[in-house]
Design a protein around this motif. Structure first.
Motif, PDB file in Angstrom:
ATOM      1  N   GLY A   1      -0.777   1.091  -5.090  1.00  0.00           N
ATOM      2  CA  GLY A   1      -0.883  -0.195  -4.411  1.00  0.00           C
ATOM      3  C   GLY A   1      -0.508  -1.336  -5.336  1.00  0.00           C
TER       4      GLY A   1
ATOM      5  N   GLY B   1      -2.565   5.340   1.121  1.00  0.00           N
ATOM      6  CA  GLY B   1      -3.387   4.155   1.299  1.00  0.00           C
ATOM      7  C   GLY B   1      -4.698   4.168   0.535  1.00  0.00           C
ATOM      8  N   THR B   2      -5.688   3.554   1.146  1.00  0.00           N
ATOM      9  CA  THR B   2      -7.001   3.422   0.521  1.00  0.00           C
ATOM     10  C   THR B   2      -7.634   4.775   0.231  1.00  0.00           C
ATOM     11  OG1 THR B   2      -7.391   1.291   1.609  1.00  0.00           O
ATOM     12  CG2 THR B   2      -9.326   2.487   0.832  1.00  0.00           C
TER      13      THR B   2
ATOM     14  N   THR C   1       0.858  -1.184   0.000  1.00  0.00           N
ATOM     15  CA  THR C   1       0.000   0.000   0.000  1.00  0.00           C
ATOM     16  C   THR C   1       0.893   1.232   0.000  1.00  0.00           C
ATOM     17  OG1 THR C   1      -1.697  -1.159   1.267  1.00  0.00           O
ATOM     18  CG2 THR C   1      -1.840   1.240   1.176  1.00  0.00           C
TER      19      THR C   1
END
Length: 241
Positions: free
Chosen positions: A178, A51-52, A47
């Motif tokens: 990612g 991140g997300t 990641t």
């Protein structure tokens, strides 16, 4: 016993990471990938910064044609073009279908809200099947799509082990957001019974990663409390994937 299991897991992770690095597919330092055990198997995940949350900025995806890389110790390292295309096609087609189902645009040009998804089948360990004329390709043959093409391919070769490698980057800057390596199948060298992978298993692997990626895109657009575990097949199913 637990310590022994952790040591074995660490060794498997190191081997998998080295194998992935040797393909030359990933564009970052693969030592940054972390081991993750799911219900489907052993995975390595990376990641990037942000991140997300960073995925929330993207609404469209460029899905590149997957590459095919053989394992260095594969018993057979040849594959006809139509067989390679069948394997790559099932991965790309499942991804494209899953993204469109989720309302994401699949595009051909980079842009400010466009992700570039690179995929590959790596560490492909195969054995040549000895089934006579079933391996003959007629002149002018047209490659079939989807599972039919995979069925034809598996009449010619036995796939024992393989991994799906994927890397998601910003389509303009090239920043790696990612990456993942999903290893499936078992060789005798791993101490488990060696079996050939069937069509349903290959299709399921393509669907699994496609759903995971779709899930992570959706998660990024939700408050953290509403996000689900994208590596959990039951959670994905409950979310309609």
């Amino acid at each position: 016993m637990m310590r022994t299991s952790l040591i074995i897991l660490g060794l498997l992770t190191l081997v998998a990471g080295n194998a992935a690095a040797q393909t030359g597919f990933f564009s970052f330092d693969t030592s940054l990938m972390k081991a993750q055990q799911t219900g489907e198997g052993q995975d390595l995940v990376y990641t990037g910064p942000g991140g997300t949350d960073r995925l929330a900025n993207y609404n469209a995806i460029m899905v590149d044609q997957p590459e095919v890389h053989f394992a260095a110790d594969s018993k057979y390292r040849g594959m006809k073009p139509e067989d390679s295309a069948a394997l790559a096609g099932i991965l790309r087609d499942n991804m494209t279908t899953e993204l469109k189902k989720g309302g994401y645009a699949v595009v051909d040009q980079p842009g400010p809200q466009v992700l570039f998804l690179r995929m590959a089948l790596v560490d492909l360990y195969i054995k040549k099947d000895k089934r006579g004329l079933l391996s003959y390709t007629p002149v002018g043959i047209v490659v079939h799509a989807g599972a039919d093409a995979l069925t034809d391919t598996l009449k010619k070769i036995d796939i024992i082990e393989m991994s799906v490698a994927a890397e998601v980057v910003d389509s303009r800057s090239g920043d790696v957001i990612g990456a993942v390596l999903l290893k499936r199948g078992h060789k005798k060298e791993h101490g488990q019974k060696e079996t050939r992978m069937e069509v349903d298993e290959l299709v399921a692997l393509a669907q699994e990663y496609s759903q995971r990626f779709h899930c992570r895109l959706d998660n990024a657009k939700k408050p953290e409390a509403q996000r689900i575990n994208c590596d959990d097949a039951a959670a994905r199913k409950a979310a309609g994937m």
